[in-house]
Write a protein that holds these residues in place. Structure first.
Motif, PDB file in Angstrom:
ATOM      1  N   MET A   1      19.275  17.540 -20.307  1.00 49.29           N
ATOM      2  CA  MET A   1      19.546  16.395 -19.600  1.00 49.29           C
ATOM      3  C   MET A   1      18.043  15.700 -19.662  1.00 49.29           C
ATOM      4  N   LYS A   2      17.321  14.938 -19.818  1.00 52.67           N
ATOM      5  CA  LYS A   2      15.636  14.409 -20.165  1.00 52.67           C
ATOM      6  C   LYS A   2      15.760  14.156 -18.844  1.00 52.67           C
ATOM      7  N   THR A   3      14.564  14.115 -18.033  1.00 55.79           N
ATOM      8  CA  THR A   3      14.390  14.068 -16.632  1.00 55.79           C
ATOM      9  C   THR A   3      13.821  12.349 -16.499  1.00 55.79           C
ATOM     10  N   GLU A   4      14.497  11.674 -15.668  1.00 53.09           N
ATOM     11  CA  GLU A   4      14.253   9.611 -15.392  1.00 53.09           C
ATOM     12  C   GLU A   4      12.533   9.630 -14.954  1.00 53.09           C
ATOM     13  N   LEU A   5      11.586   9.021 -15.214  1.00 52.71           N
ATOM     14  CA  LEU A   5      10.401   8.558 -14.594  1.00 52.71           C
ATOM     15  C   LEU A   5      10.321   7.198 -14.153  1.00 52.71           C
ATOM     16  N   VAL A   6       9.768   7.131 -13.081  1.00 49.02           N
ATOM     17  CA  VAL A   6       9.550   6.035 -12.662  1.00 49.02           C
ATOM     18  C   VAL A   6       8.285   5.861 -12.041  1.00 49.02           C
ATOM     19  N   HIS A   7       7.823   4.622 -12.822  1.00 48.62           N
ATOM     20  CA  HIS A   7       6.642   4.093 -12.467  1.00 48.62           C
ATOM     21  C   HIS A   7       6.494   3.911 -11.264  1.00 48.62           C
ATOM     22  N   ILE A   8       5.042   4.270 -10.491  1.00 46.29           N
ATOM     23  CA  ILE A   8       4.825   4.344  -9.373  1.00 46.29           C
ATOM     24  C   ILE A   8       3.984   3.607  -9.001  1.00 46.29           C
ATOM     25  N   GLY A   9       2.313   3.860  -9.777  1.00 42.12           N
ATOM     26  CA  GLY A   9       1.361   3.224  -9.811  1.00 42.12           C
ATOM     27  C   GLY A   9       0.800   3.162 -11.347  1.00 42.12           C
ATOM     28  N   THR A  10      -0.877   2.378 -10.758  1.00 41.36           N
ATOM     29  CA  THR A  10      -1.589   2.215 -12.027  1.00 41.36           C
ATOM     30  C   THR A  10      -2.938   2.304 -11.839  1.00 41.36           C
ATOM     31  N   ILE A  11      -3.707   3.465 -12.328  1.00 39.41           N
ATOM     32  CA  ILE A  11      -4.877   3.412 -12.353  1.00 39.41           C
ATOM     33  C   ILE A  11      -5.898   1.940 -12.699  1.00 39.41           C
ATOM     34  N   GLY A  12      -6.642   1.845 -11.531  1.00 39.80           N
ATOM     35  CA  GLY A  12      -7.284   0.784 -12.082  1.00 39.80           C
ATOM     36  C   GLY A  12      -9.000   0.793 -13.106  1.00 39.80           C
ATOM     37  N   LYS A  13      -9.379  -0.373 -12.027  1.00 35.14           N
ATOM     38  CA  LYS A  13     -10.762  -0.307 -12.700  1.00 35.14           C
ATOM     39  C   LYS A  13     -11.327   0.642 -11.439  1.00 35.14           C
ATOM     40  N   PRO A  14     -12.801   0.983 -12.509  1.00 36.65           N
ATOM     41  CA  PRO A  14     -13.633   2.255 -11.557  1.00 36.65           C
ATOM     42  C   PRO A  14     -14.389   1.839 -10.435  1.00 36.65           C
ATOM     43  N   HIS A  15     -14.514   2.657  -8.966  1.00 31.67           N
ATOM     44  CA  HIS A  15     -15.252   2.182  -8.601  1.00 31.67           C
ATOM     45  C   HIS A  15     -16.434   2.895  -8.414  1.00 31.67           C
ATOM     46  N   GLY A  16     -17.870   2.689  -8.116  1.00 27.72           N
ATOM     47  CA  GLY A  16     -18.294   2.904  -7.970  1.00 27.72           C
ATOM     48  C   GLY A  16     -18.809   4.096  -9.785  1.00 27.72           C
ATOM     49  N   VAL A  17     -19.888   5.191  -9.635  1.00 30.06           N
ATOM     50  CA  VAL A  17     -20.080   5.629 -10.815  1.00 30.06           C
ATOM     51  C   VAL A  17     -20.197   6.957 -10.782  1.00 30.06           C
ATOM     52  N   ARG A  18     -19.343   7.431  -9.352  1.00 31.49           N
ATOM     53  CA  ARG A  18     -18.754   8.888  -9.015  1.00 31.49           C
ATOM     54  C   ARG A  18     -17.451   9.621  -9.143  1.00 31.49           C
ATOM     55  N   GLY A  19     -17.030   8.401 -10.221  1.00 29.99           N
ATOM     56  CA  GLY A  19     -15.311   8.608 -11.075  1.00 29.99           C
ATOM     57  C   GLY A  19     -14.598   8.307  -9.870  1.00 29.99           C
ATOM     58  N   LEU A  20     -14.766   7.215  -8.622  1.00 29.71           N
ATOM     59  CA  LEU A  20     -13.465   6.931  -7.938  1.00 29.71           C
ATOM     60  C   LEU A  20     -12.555   5.769  -8.414  1.00 29.71           C
ATOM     61  N   VAL A  21     -11.282   5.886  -8.414  1.00 30.98           N
ATOM     62  CA  VAL A  21     -11.054   4.622  -9.291  1.00 30.98           C
ATOM     63  C   VAL A  21     -10.377   3.257  -8.161  1.00 30.98           C
ATOM     64  N   HIS A  22      -9.900   2.684  -8.518  1.00 28.48           N
ATOM     65  CA  HIS A  22      -9.241   1.858  -7.732  1.00 28.48           C
ATOM     66  C   HIS A  22      -7.846   1.864  -8.636  1.00 28.48           C
ATOM     67  N   LEU A  23      -6.587   1.927  -7.617  1.00 23.10           N
ATOM     68  CA  LEU A  23      -5.391   2.148  -7.455  1.00 23.10           C
ATOM     69  C   LEU A  23      -4.486   1.951  -7.253  1.00 23.10           C
ATOM     70  N   HIS A  24      -3.528   0.641  -8.109  1.00 21.45           N
ATOM     71  CA  HIS A  24      -1.844  -0.129  -7.590  1.00 21.45           C
ATOM     72  C   HIS A  24      -1.348   0.455  -7.656  1.00 21.45           C
ATOM     73  N   PRO A  25      -0.806   1.008  -6.225  1.00 21.11           N
ATOM     74  CA  PRO A  25       0.883   1.732  -6.250  1.00 21.11           C
ATOM     75  C   PRO A  25       1.444   0.490  -5.918  1.00 21.11           C
ATOM     76  N   TYR A  26       2.528   1.316  -6.532  1.00 15.16           N
ATOM     77  CA  TYR A  26       4.117   0.060  -6.465  1.00 15.16           C
ATOM     78  C   TYR A  26       4.935   1.041  -5.459  1.00 15.16           C
ATOM     79  N   VAL A  27       4.720   1.474  -4.505  1.00 15.72           N
ATOM     80  CA  VAL A  27       5.496   2.125  -3.738  1.00 15.72           C
ATOM     81  C   VAL A  27       5.070   1.266  -2.135  1.00 15.72           C
ATOM     82  N   GLU A  28       5.735   1.359  -1.231  1.00 17.26           N
ATOM     83  CA  GLU A  28       6.323   0.646   0.023  1.00 17.26           C
ATOM     84  C   GLU A  28       5.117   1.909   0.454  1.00 17.26           C
ATOM     85  N   ASN A  29       4.592   2.806   0.622  1.00 13.58           N
ATOM     86  CA  ASN A  29       3.643   3.435   1.230  1.00 13.58           C
ATOM     87  C   ASN A  29       2.568   4.224   0.514  1.00 13.58           C
ATOM     88  N   PRO A  30       1.371   3.270   0.835  1.00 13.26           N
ATOM     89  CA  PRO A  30       0.431   4.693  -0.740  1.00 13.26           C
ATOM     90  C   PRO A  30       0.443   5.500  -0.779  1.00 13.26           C
TER      91      PRO A  30
END
Length: 181
Positions: A1-30
């Motif tokens: 049986m295939k595991t069903e995956l649920v979309h819970i977030g999207t990686i956004g634009k970089p934040h600064g120059v040290r590899g941090l990212v803006h992250l867009h969560p699609y859950v009530e509690n990030p």
């Protein structure tokens, strides 16, 4: 049986120059994105995150190596993050995971109260101003229905259908008529 995956977030634009990212969560509690542990993206790559503040996170790849520069993060922008469905709690009454709506048969009530098939829920859109359902129709163009109680008054996930009341279409002025104001 295939595991069903649920979309819970999207990686956004970089934040600064040290590899941090803006992250867009699609859950009530990030914080849940961090607590789930390993997430999988839309290319099958595995990631874990550590929140740095309420909107910015550090990313770690499948080997637990941190993404440390802006150029590497730029290549990840807009990647969707998923979690196996079984890790999520069951939704409350009148709450739905978008993935549960996709594939439901959309029915419409005729004037005589009989039901007819309107189409199938193809995509759930959420651009921040309200959710809408894209209904794939057998004939004609797909229909976009606001996901409101007025336009979607009944949903039966277990039986595989929902009832839609499409809004009346907006009348469009012909292009050859000039505005008199």
């Amino acid at each position: 049986m295939k595991t069903e995956l649920v979309h819970i977030g999207t990686i956004g634009k970089p934040h600064g120059v040290r590899g941090l990212v803006h992250l867009h969560p699609y859950v009530e509690n990030p914080k849940d994105l961090e607590d789930f542990g390993e997430l999988v993206d839309d290319r099958g790559e595995r990631w874990t995150i550590v929140w740095q503040n309420s909107k910015v996170a550090a990313l770690y790849d499948g080997q637990k190596k941190r993404v440390e520069d802006r150029t590497a993060v730029e290549k990840l922008t807009n990647r969707k993050l998923f979690v196996p469905r079984e890790l999520l709690p069951e939704p409350e009454e009148d709450e739905f995971y978008f993935s549960d709506l996709i594939g439901l048969q959309a029915k419409i009530k005729r004037a005589d109260q009989s039901e007819a098939v309107f189409g199938t829920v193809h995509i759930v859109h959420d651009y921040g101003a309200g959710v809408s359902l894209e209904i794939k129709r057998d004939q004609g163009e797909n229909a976009l229905i606001p996901f409101t109680k007025l336009c979607v008054p009944e949903i039966d996930i277990k039986s595989g259908w929902l009832l839609v009341n499409p809004p009346n279409e907006v009348e469009v002025r012909p292009s050859n008529v000039k505005d008199q104001s």
